[in-house]
Motif scaffolding. Structure first.
Motif, PDB file in Angstrom:
ATOM      1  N   LEU A   6       0.829  -1.198   0.000  1.00 54.57           N
ATOM      2  CA  LEU A   6       0.000   0.000   0.000  1.00 54.57           C
ATOM      3  C   LEU A   6       0.868   1.255   0.000  1.00 54.57           C
ATOM      4  CD1 LEU A   6      -2.694  -1.014   2.642  1.00 54.57           C
ATOM      5  CD2 LEU A   6      -2.766  -1.310   0.155  1.00 54.57           C
ATOM      6  N   VAL A   7       0.396   2.273  -0.690  1.00 59.50           N
ATOM      7  CA  VAL A   7       1.032   3.581  -0.713  1.00 59.50           C
ATOM      8  C   VAL A   7      -0.030   4.590  -0.298  1.00 59.50           C
ATOM      9  CG1 VAL A   7       2.129   5.338  -2.159  1.00 59.50           C
ATOM     10  CG2 VAL A   7       2.632   2.911  -2.551  1.00 59.50           C
ATOM     11  N   PRO A  12      -1.430   1.207  -5.187  1.00 63.25           N
ATOM     12  CA  PRO A  12      -1.044   2.222  -6.175  1.00 63.25           C
ATOM     13  C   PRO A  12      -1.875   2.084  -7.459  1.00 63.25           C
ATOM     14  CG  PRO A  12       0.889   1.089  -5.302  1.00 63.25           C
ATOM     15  CD  PRO A  12      -0.313   0.359  -4.790  1.00 63.25           C
ATOM     16  N   LEU A  13      -2.042   3.181  -8.142  1.00 66.19           N
ATOM     17  CA  LEU A  13      -2.858   3.249  -9.354  1.00 66.19           C
ATOM     18  C   LEU A  13      -2.453   2.174 -10.361  1.00 66.19           C
ATOM     19  CD1 LEU A  13      -5.090   4.841 -10.776  1.00 66.19           C
ATOM     20  CD2 LEU A  13      -3.318   6.343 -11.706  1.00 66.19           C
ATOM     21  N   GLY A  14      -3.452   1.524 -10.930  1.00 64.11           N
ATOM     22  CA  GLY A  14      -3.232   0.509 -11.954  1.00 64.11           C
ATOM     23  C   GLY A  14      -3.957  -0.779 -11.616  1.00 64.11           C
ATOM     24  N   ARG A  15      -3.995  -1.671 -12.587  1.00 62.71           N
ATOM     25  CA  ARG A  15      -4.556  -3.009 -12.377  1.00 62.71           C
ATOM     26  C   ARG A  15      -3.385  -3.943 -12.160  1.00 62.71           C
ATOM     27  NH1 ARG A  15      -6.673  -6.606 -16.864  1.00 62.71           N
ATOM     28  NH2 ARG A  15      -6.172  -4.726 -18.012  1.00 62.71           N
ATOM     29  N   ASP A 146     -13.434  -0.719 -14.433  1.00 63.64           N
ATOM     30  CA  ASP A 146     -12.057  -0.246 -14.376  1.00 63.64           C
ATOM     31  C   ASP A 146     -12.021   1.187 -13.850  1.00 63.64           C
ATOM     32  OD1 ASP A 146      -9.125  -0.532 -15.180  1.00 63.64           O
ATOM     33  OD2 ASP A 146      -9.734   1.240 -16.317  1.00 63.64           O
ATOM     34  N   ASP A 147     -12.914   2.025 -14.320  1.00 64.68           N
ATOM     35  CA  ASP A 147     -12.972   3.411 -13.873  1.00 64.68           C
ATOM     36  C   ASP A 147     -13.387   3.492 -12.399  1.00 64.68           C
ATOM     37  OD1 ASP A 147     -12.990   6.353 -14.593  1.00 64.68           O
ATOM     38  OD2 ASP A 147     -15.044   6.118 -13.868  1.00 64.68           O
ATOM     39  N   LEU A 148     -14.393   2.732 -12.014  1.00 65.17           N
ATOM     40  CA  LEU A 148     -14.880   2.770 -10.630  1.00 65.17           C
ATOM     41  C   LEU A 148     -13.810   2.337  -9.642  1.00 65.17           C
ATOM     42  CD1 LEU A 148     -17.347   3.157  -8.710  1.00 65.17           C
ATOM     43  CD2 LEU A 148     -17.682   0.687  -8.944  1.00 65.17           C
ATOM     44  N   TRP A 149     -13.117   1.229  -9.920  1.00 64.05           N
ATOM     45  CA  TRP A 149     -12.119   0.719  -8.983  1.00 64.05           C
ATOM     46  C   TRP A 149     -10.944   1.676  -8.822  1.00 64.05           C
ATOM     47  CZ3 TRP A 149     -15.055  -1.862  -6.480  1.00 64.05           C
ATOM     48  CH2 TRP A 149     -15.606  -3.089  -6.801  1.00 64.05           C
ATOM     49  N   ARG A 164      -7.120   7.463  -8.654  1.00 66.11           N
ATOM     50  CA  ARG A 164      -6.113   7.685  -7.609  1.00 66.11           C
ATOM     51  C   ARG A 164      -5.716   6.407  -6.886  1.00 66.11           C
ATOM     52  NH1 ARG A 164      -8.158  11.851  -3.536  1.00 66.11           N
ATOM     53  NH2 ARG A 164     -10.161  10.860  -3.854  1.00 66.11           N
ATOM     54  N   ARG A 165      -6.286   5.272  -7.233  1.00 61.67           N
ATOM     55  CA  ARG A 165      -5.878   4.028  -6.574  1.00 61.67           C
ATOM     56  C   ARG A 165      -5.951   2.885  -7.574  1.00 61.67           C
ATOM     57  NH1 ARG A 165     -11.027   2.086  -2.928  1.00 61.67           N
ATOM     58  NH2 ARG A 165     -12.483   2.004  -4.668  1.00 61.67           N
ATOM     59  N   GLY A 166      -5.384   1.774  -7.186  1.00 61.45           N
ATOM     60  CA  GLY A 166      -5.390   0.603  -8.040  1.00 61.45           C
ATOM     61  C   GLY A 166      -6.290  -0.485  -7.504  1.00 61.45           C
ATOM     62  N   TYR A 167      -6.307  -1.579  -8.219  1.00 61.55           N
ATOM     63  CA  TYR A 167      -7.079  -2.755  -7.814  1.00 61.55           C
ATOM     64  C   TYR A 167      -6.354  -3.995  -8.301  1.00 61.55           C
ATOM     65  CZ  TYR A 167      -8.885  -2.616 -12.621  1.00 61.55           C
ATOM     66  OH  TYR A 167      -9.002  -2.602 -13.993  1.00 61.55           O
TER      67      TYR A 167
END
Length: 176
Positions: A6-7, A12-15, A146-149, A164-167
């Motif tokens: 976690l950051v 962090p942003l991305g899949r 993808d946009d929601l997560w 601003r976050r990843g999944y």
């Protein structure tokens, strides 16, 4: 790819693609509170869905479960399931239809009392870079999730709309 740490309290942003075991060892094992019990419920639901449809290629996981929140209430997930296998399973047995419908529409938590906010994205495998027209709904739903997560709720609507976050994309049975 190993799931990231976690950051600023978020993935962090991305899949981030990983296995079930990698997700568990990074975000569940040794964590305080109810994370292990919630994860066990997710694994149980995942197993039930696999029995009904034959295989679940992947599941996108996100939400407060994958954040620094000390005691998340649930786990948010979107199962990617082959559309034909989903439709065949739903047509084969009324009990299968009930579970699949609940898991597909975010009702699994209320109906079955588990701490999982689940949805099913009916994956439509299509060859090439220009998918068939009947795959349009799938492509739009995939973009929606993808946009929601990638968003984090914020009082400022503009800031709440910025990625601003990843999944995680947890590979379960793999895409075939």
């Amino acid at each position: 790819m190993t799931p990231p740490q976690l950051v600023d309290g978020q993935i962090p942003l991305g899949r981030w693609v990983c296995t079930v075991e990698e997700a568990e060892s990074t975000y569940v094992t040794g964590q305080p509170g109810e994370r292990q019990a919630i994860w066990a419920e997710w694994q149980q639901l995942t197993g039930a869905l696999r029995q009904l449809v034959g295989e679940v290629p992947a599941c996108w996981l996100s939400g407060s479960f994958f954040s620094a929140k000390p005691d998340p209430a649930d786990i948010d997930c979107v199962y990617l399931v082959d559309a034909v296998k989903f439709q065949n399973a739903a047509a084969s047995d009324p009990r299968a239809l009930a579970l699949l419908s609940a898991a597909a529409t975010g009702q699994i938590k209320d109906i079955y009392g588990v701490r999982i906010d689940s949805y099913i994205l009916q994956w439509m495998p299509t060859p090439g870079p220009d998918p068939e027209p009947e795959a349009r709904q799938y492509r739009e739903a995939r973009g929606y999730w993808d946009d929601l997560w990638s968003r984090i709720r914020d009082a400022d609507p503009r800031l709440g709309s910025i990625p601003r976050r990843g999944y995680l994309e947890v590979i379960i049975d793999g895409y075939r």
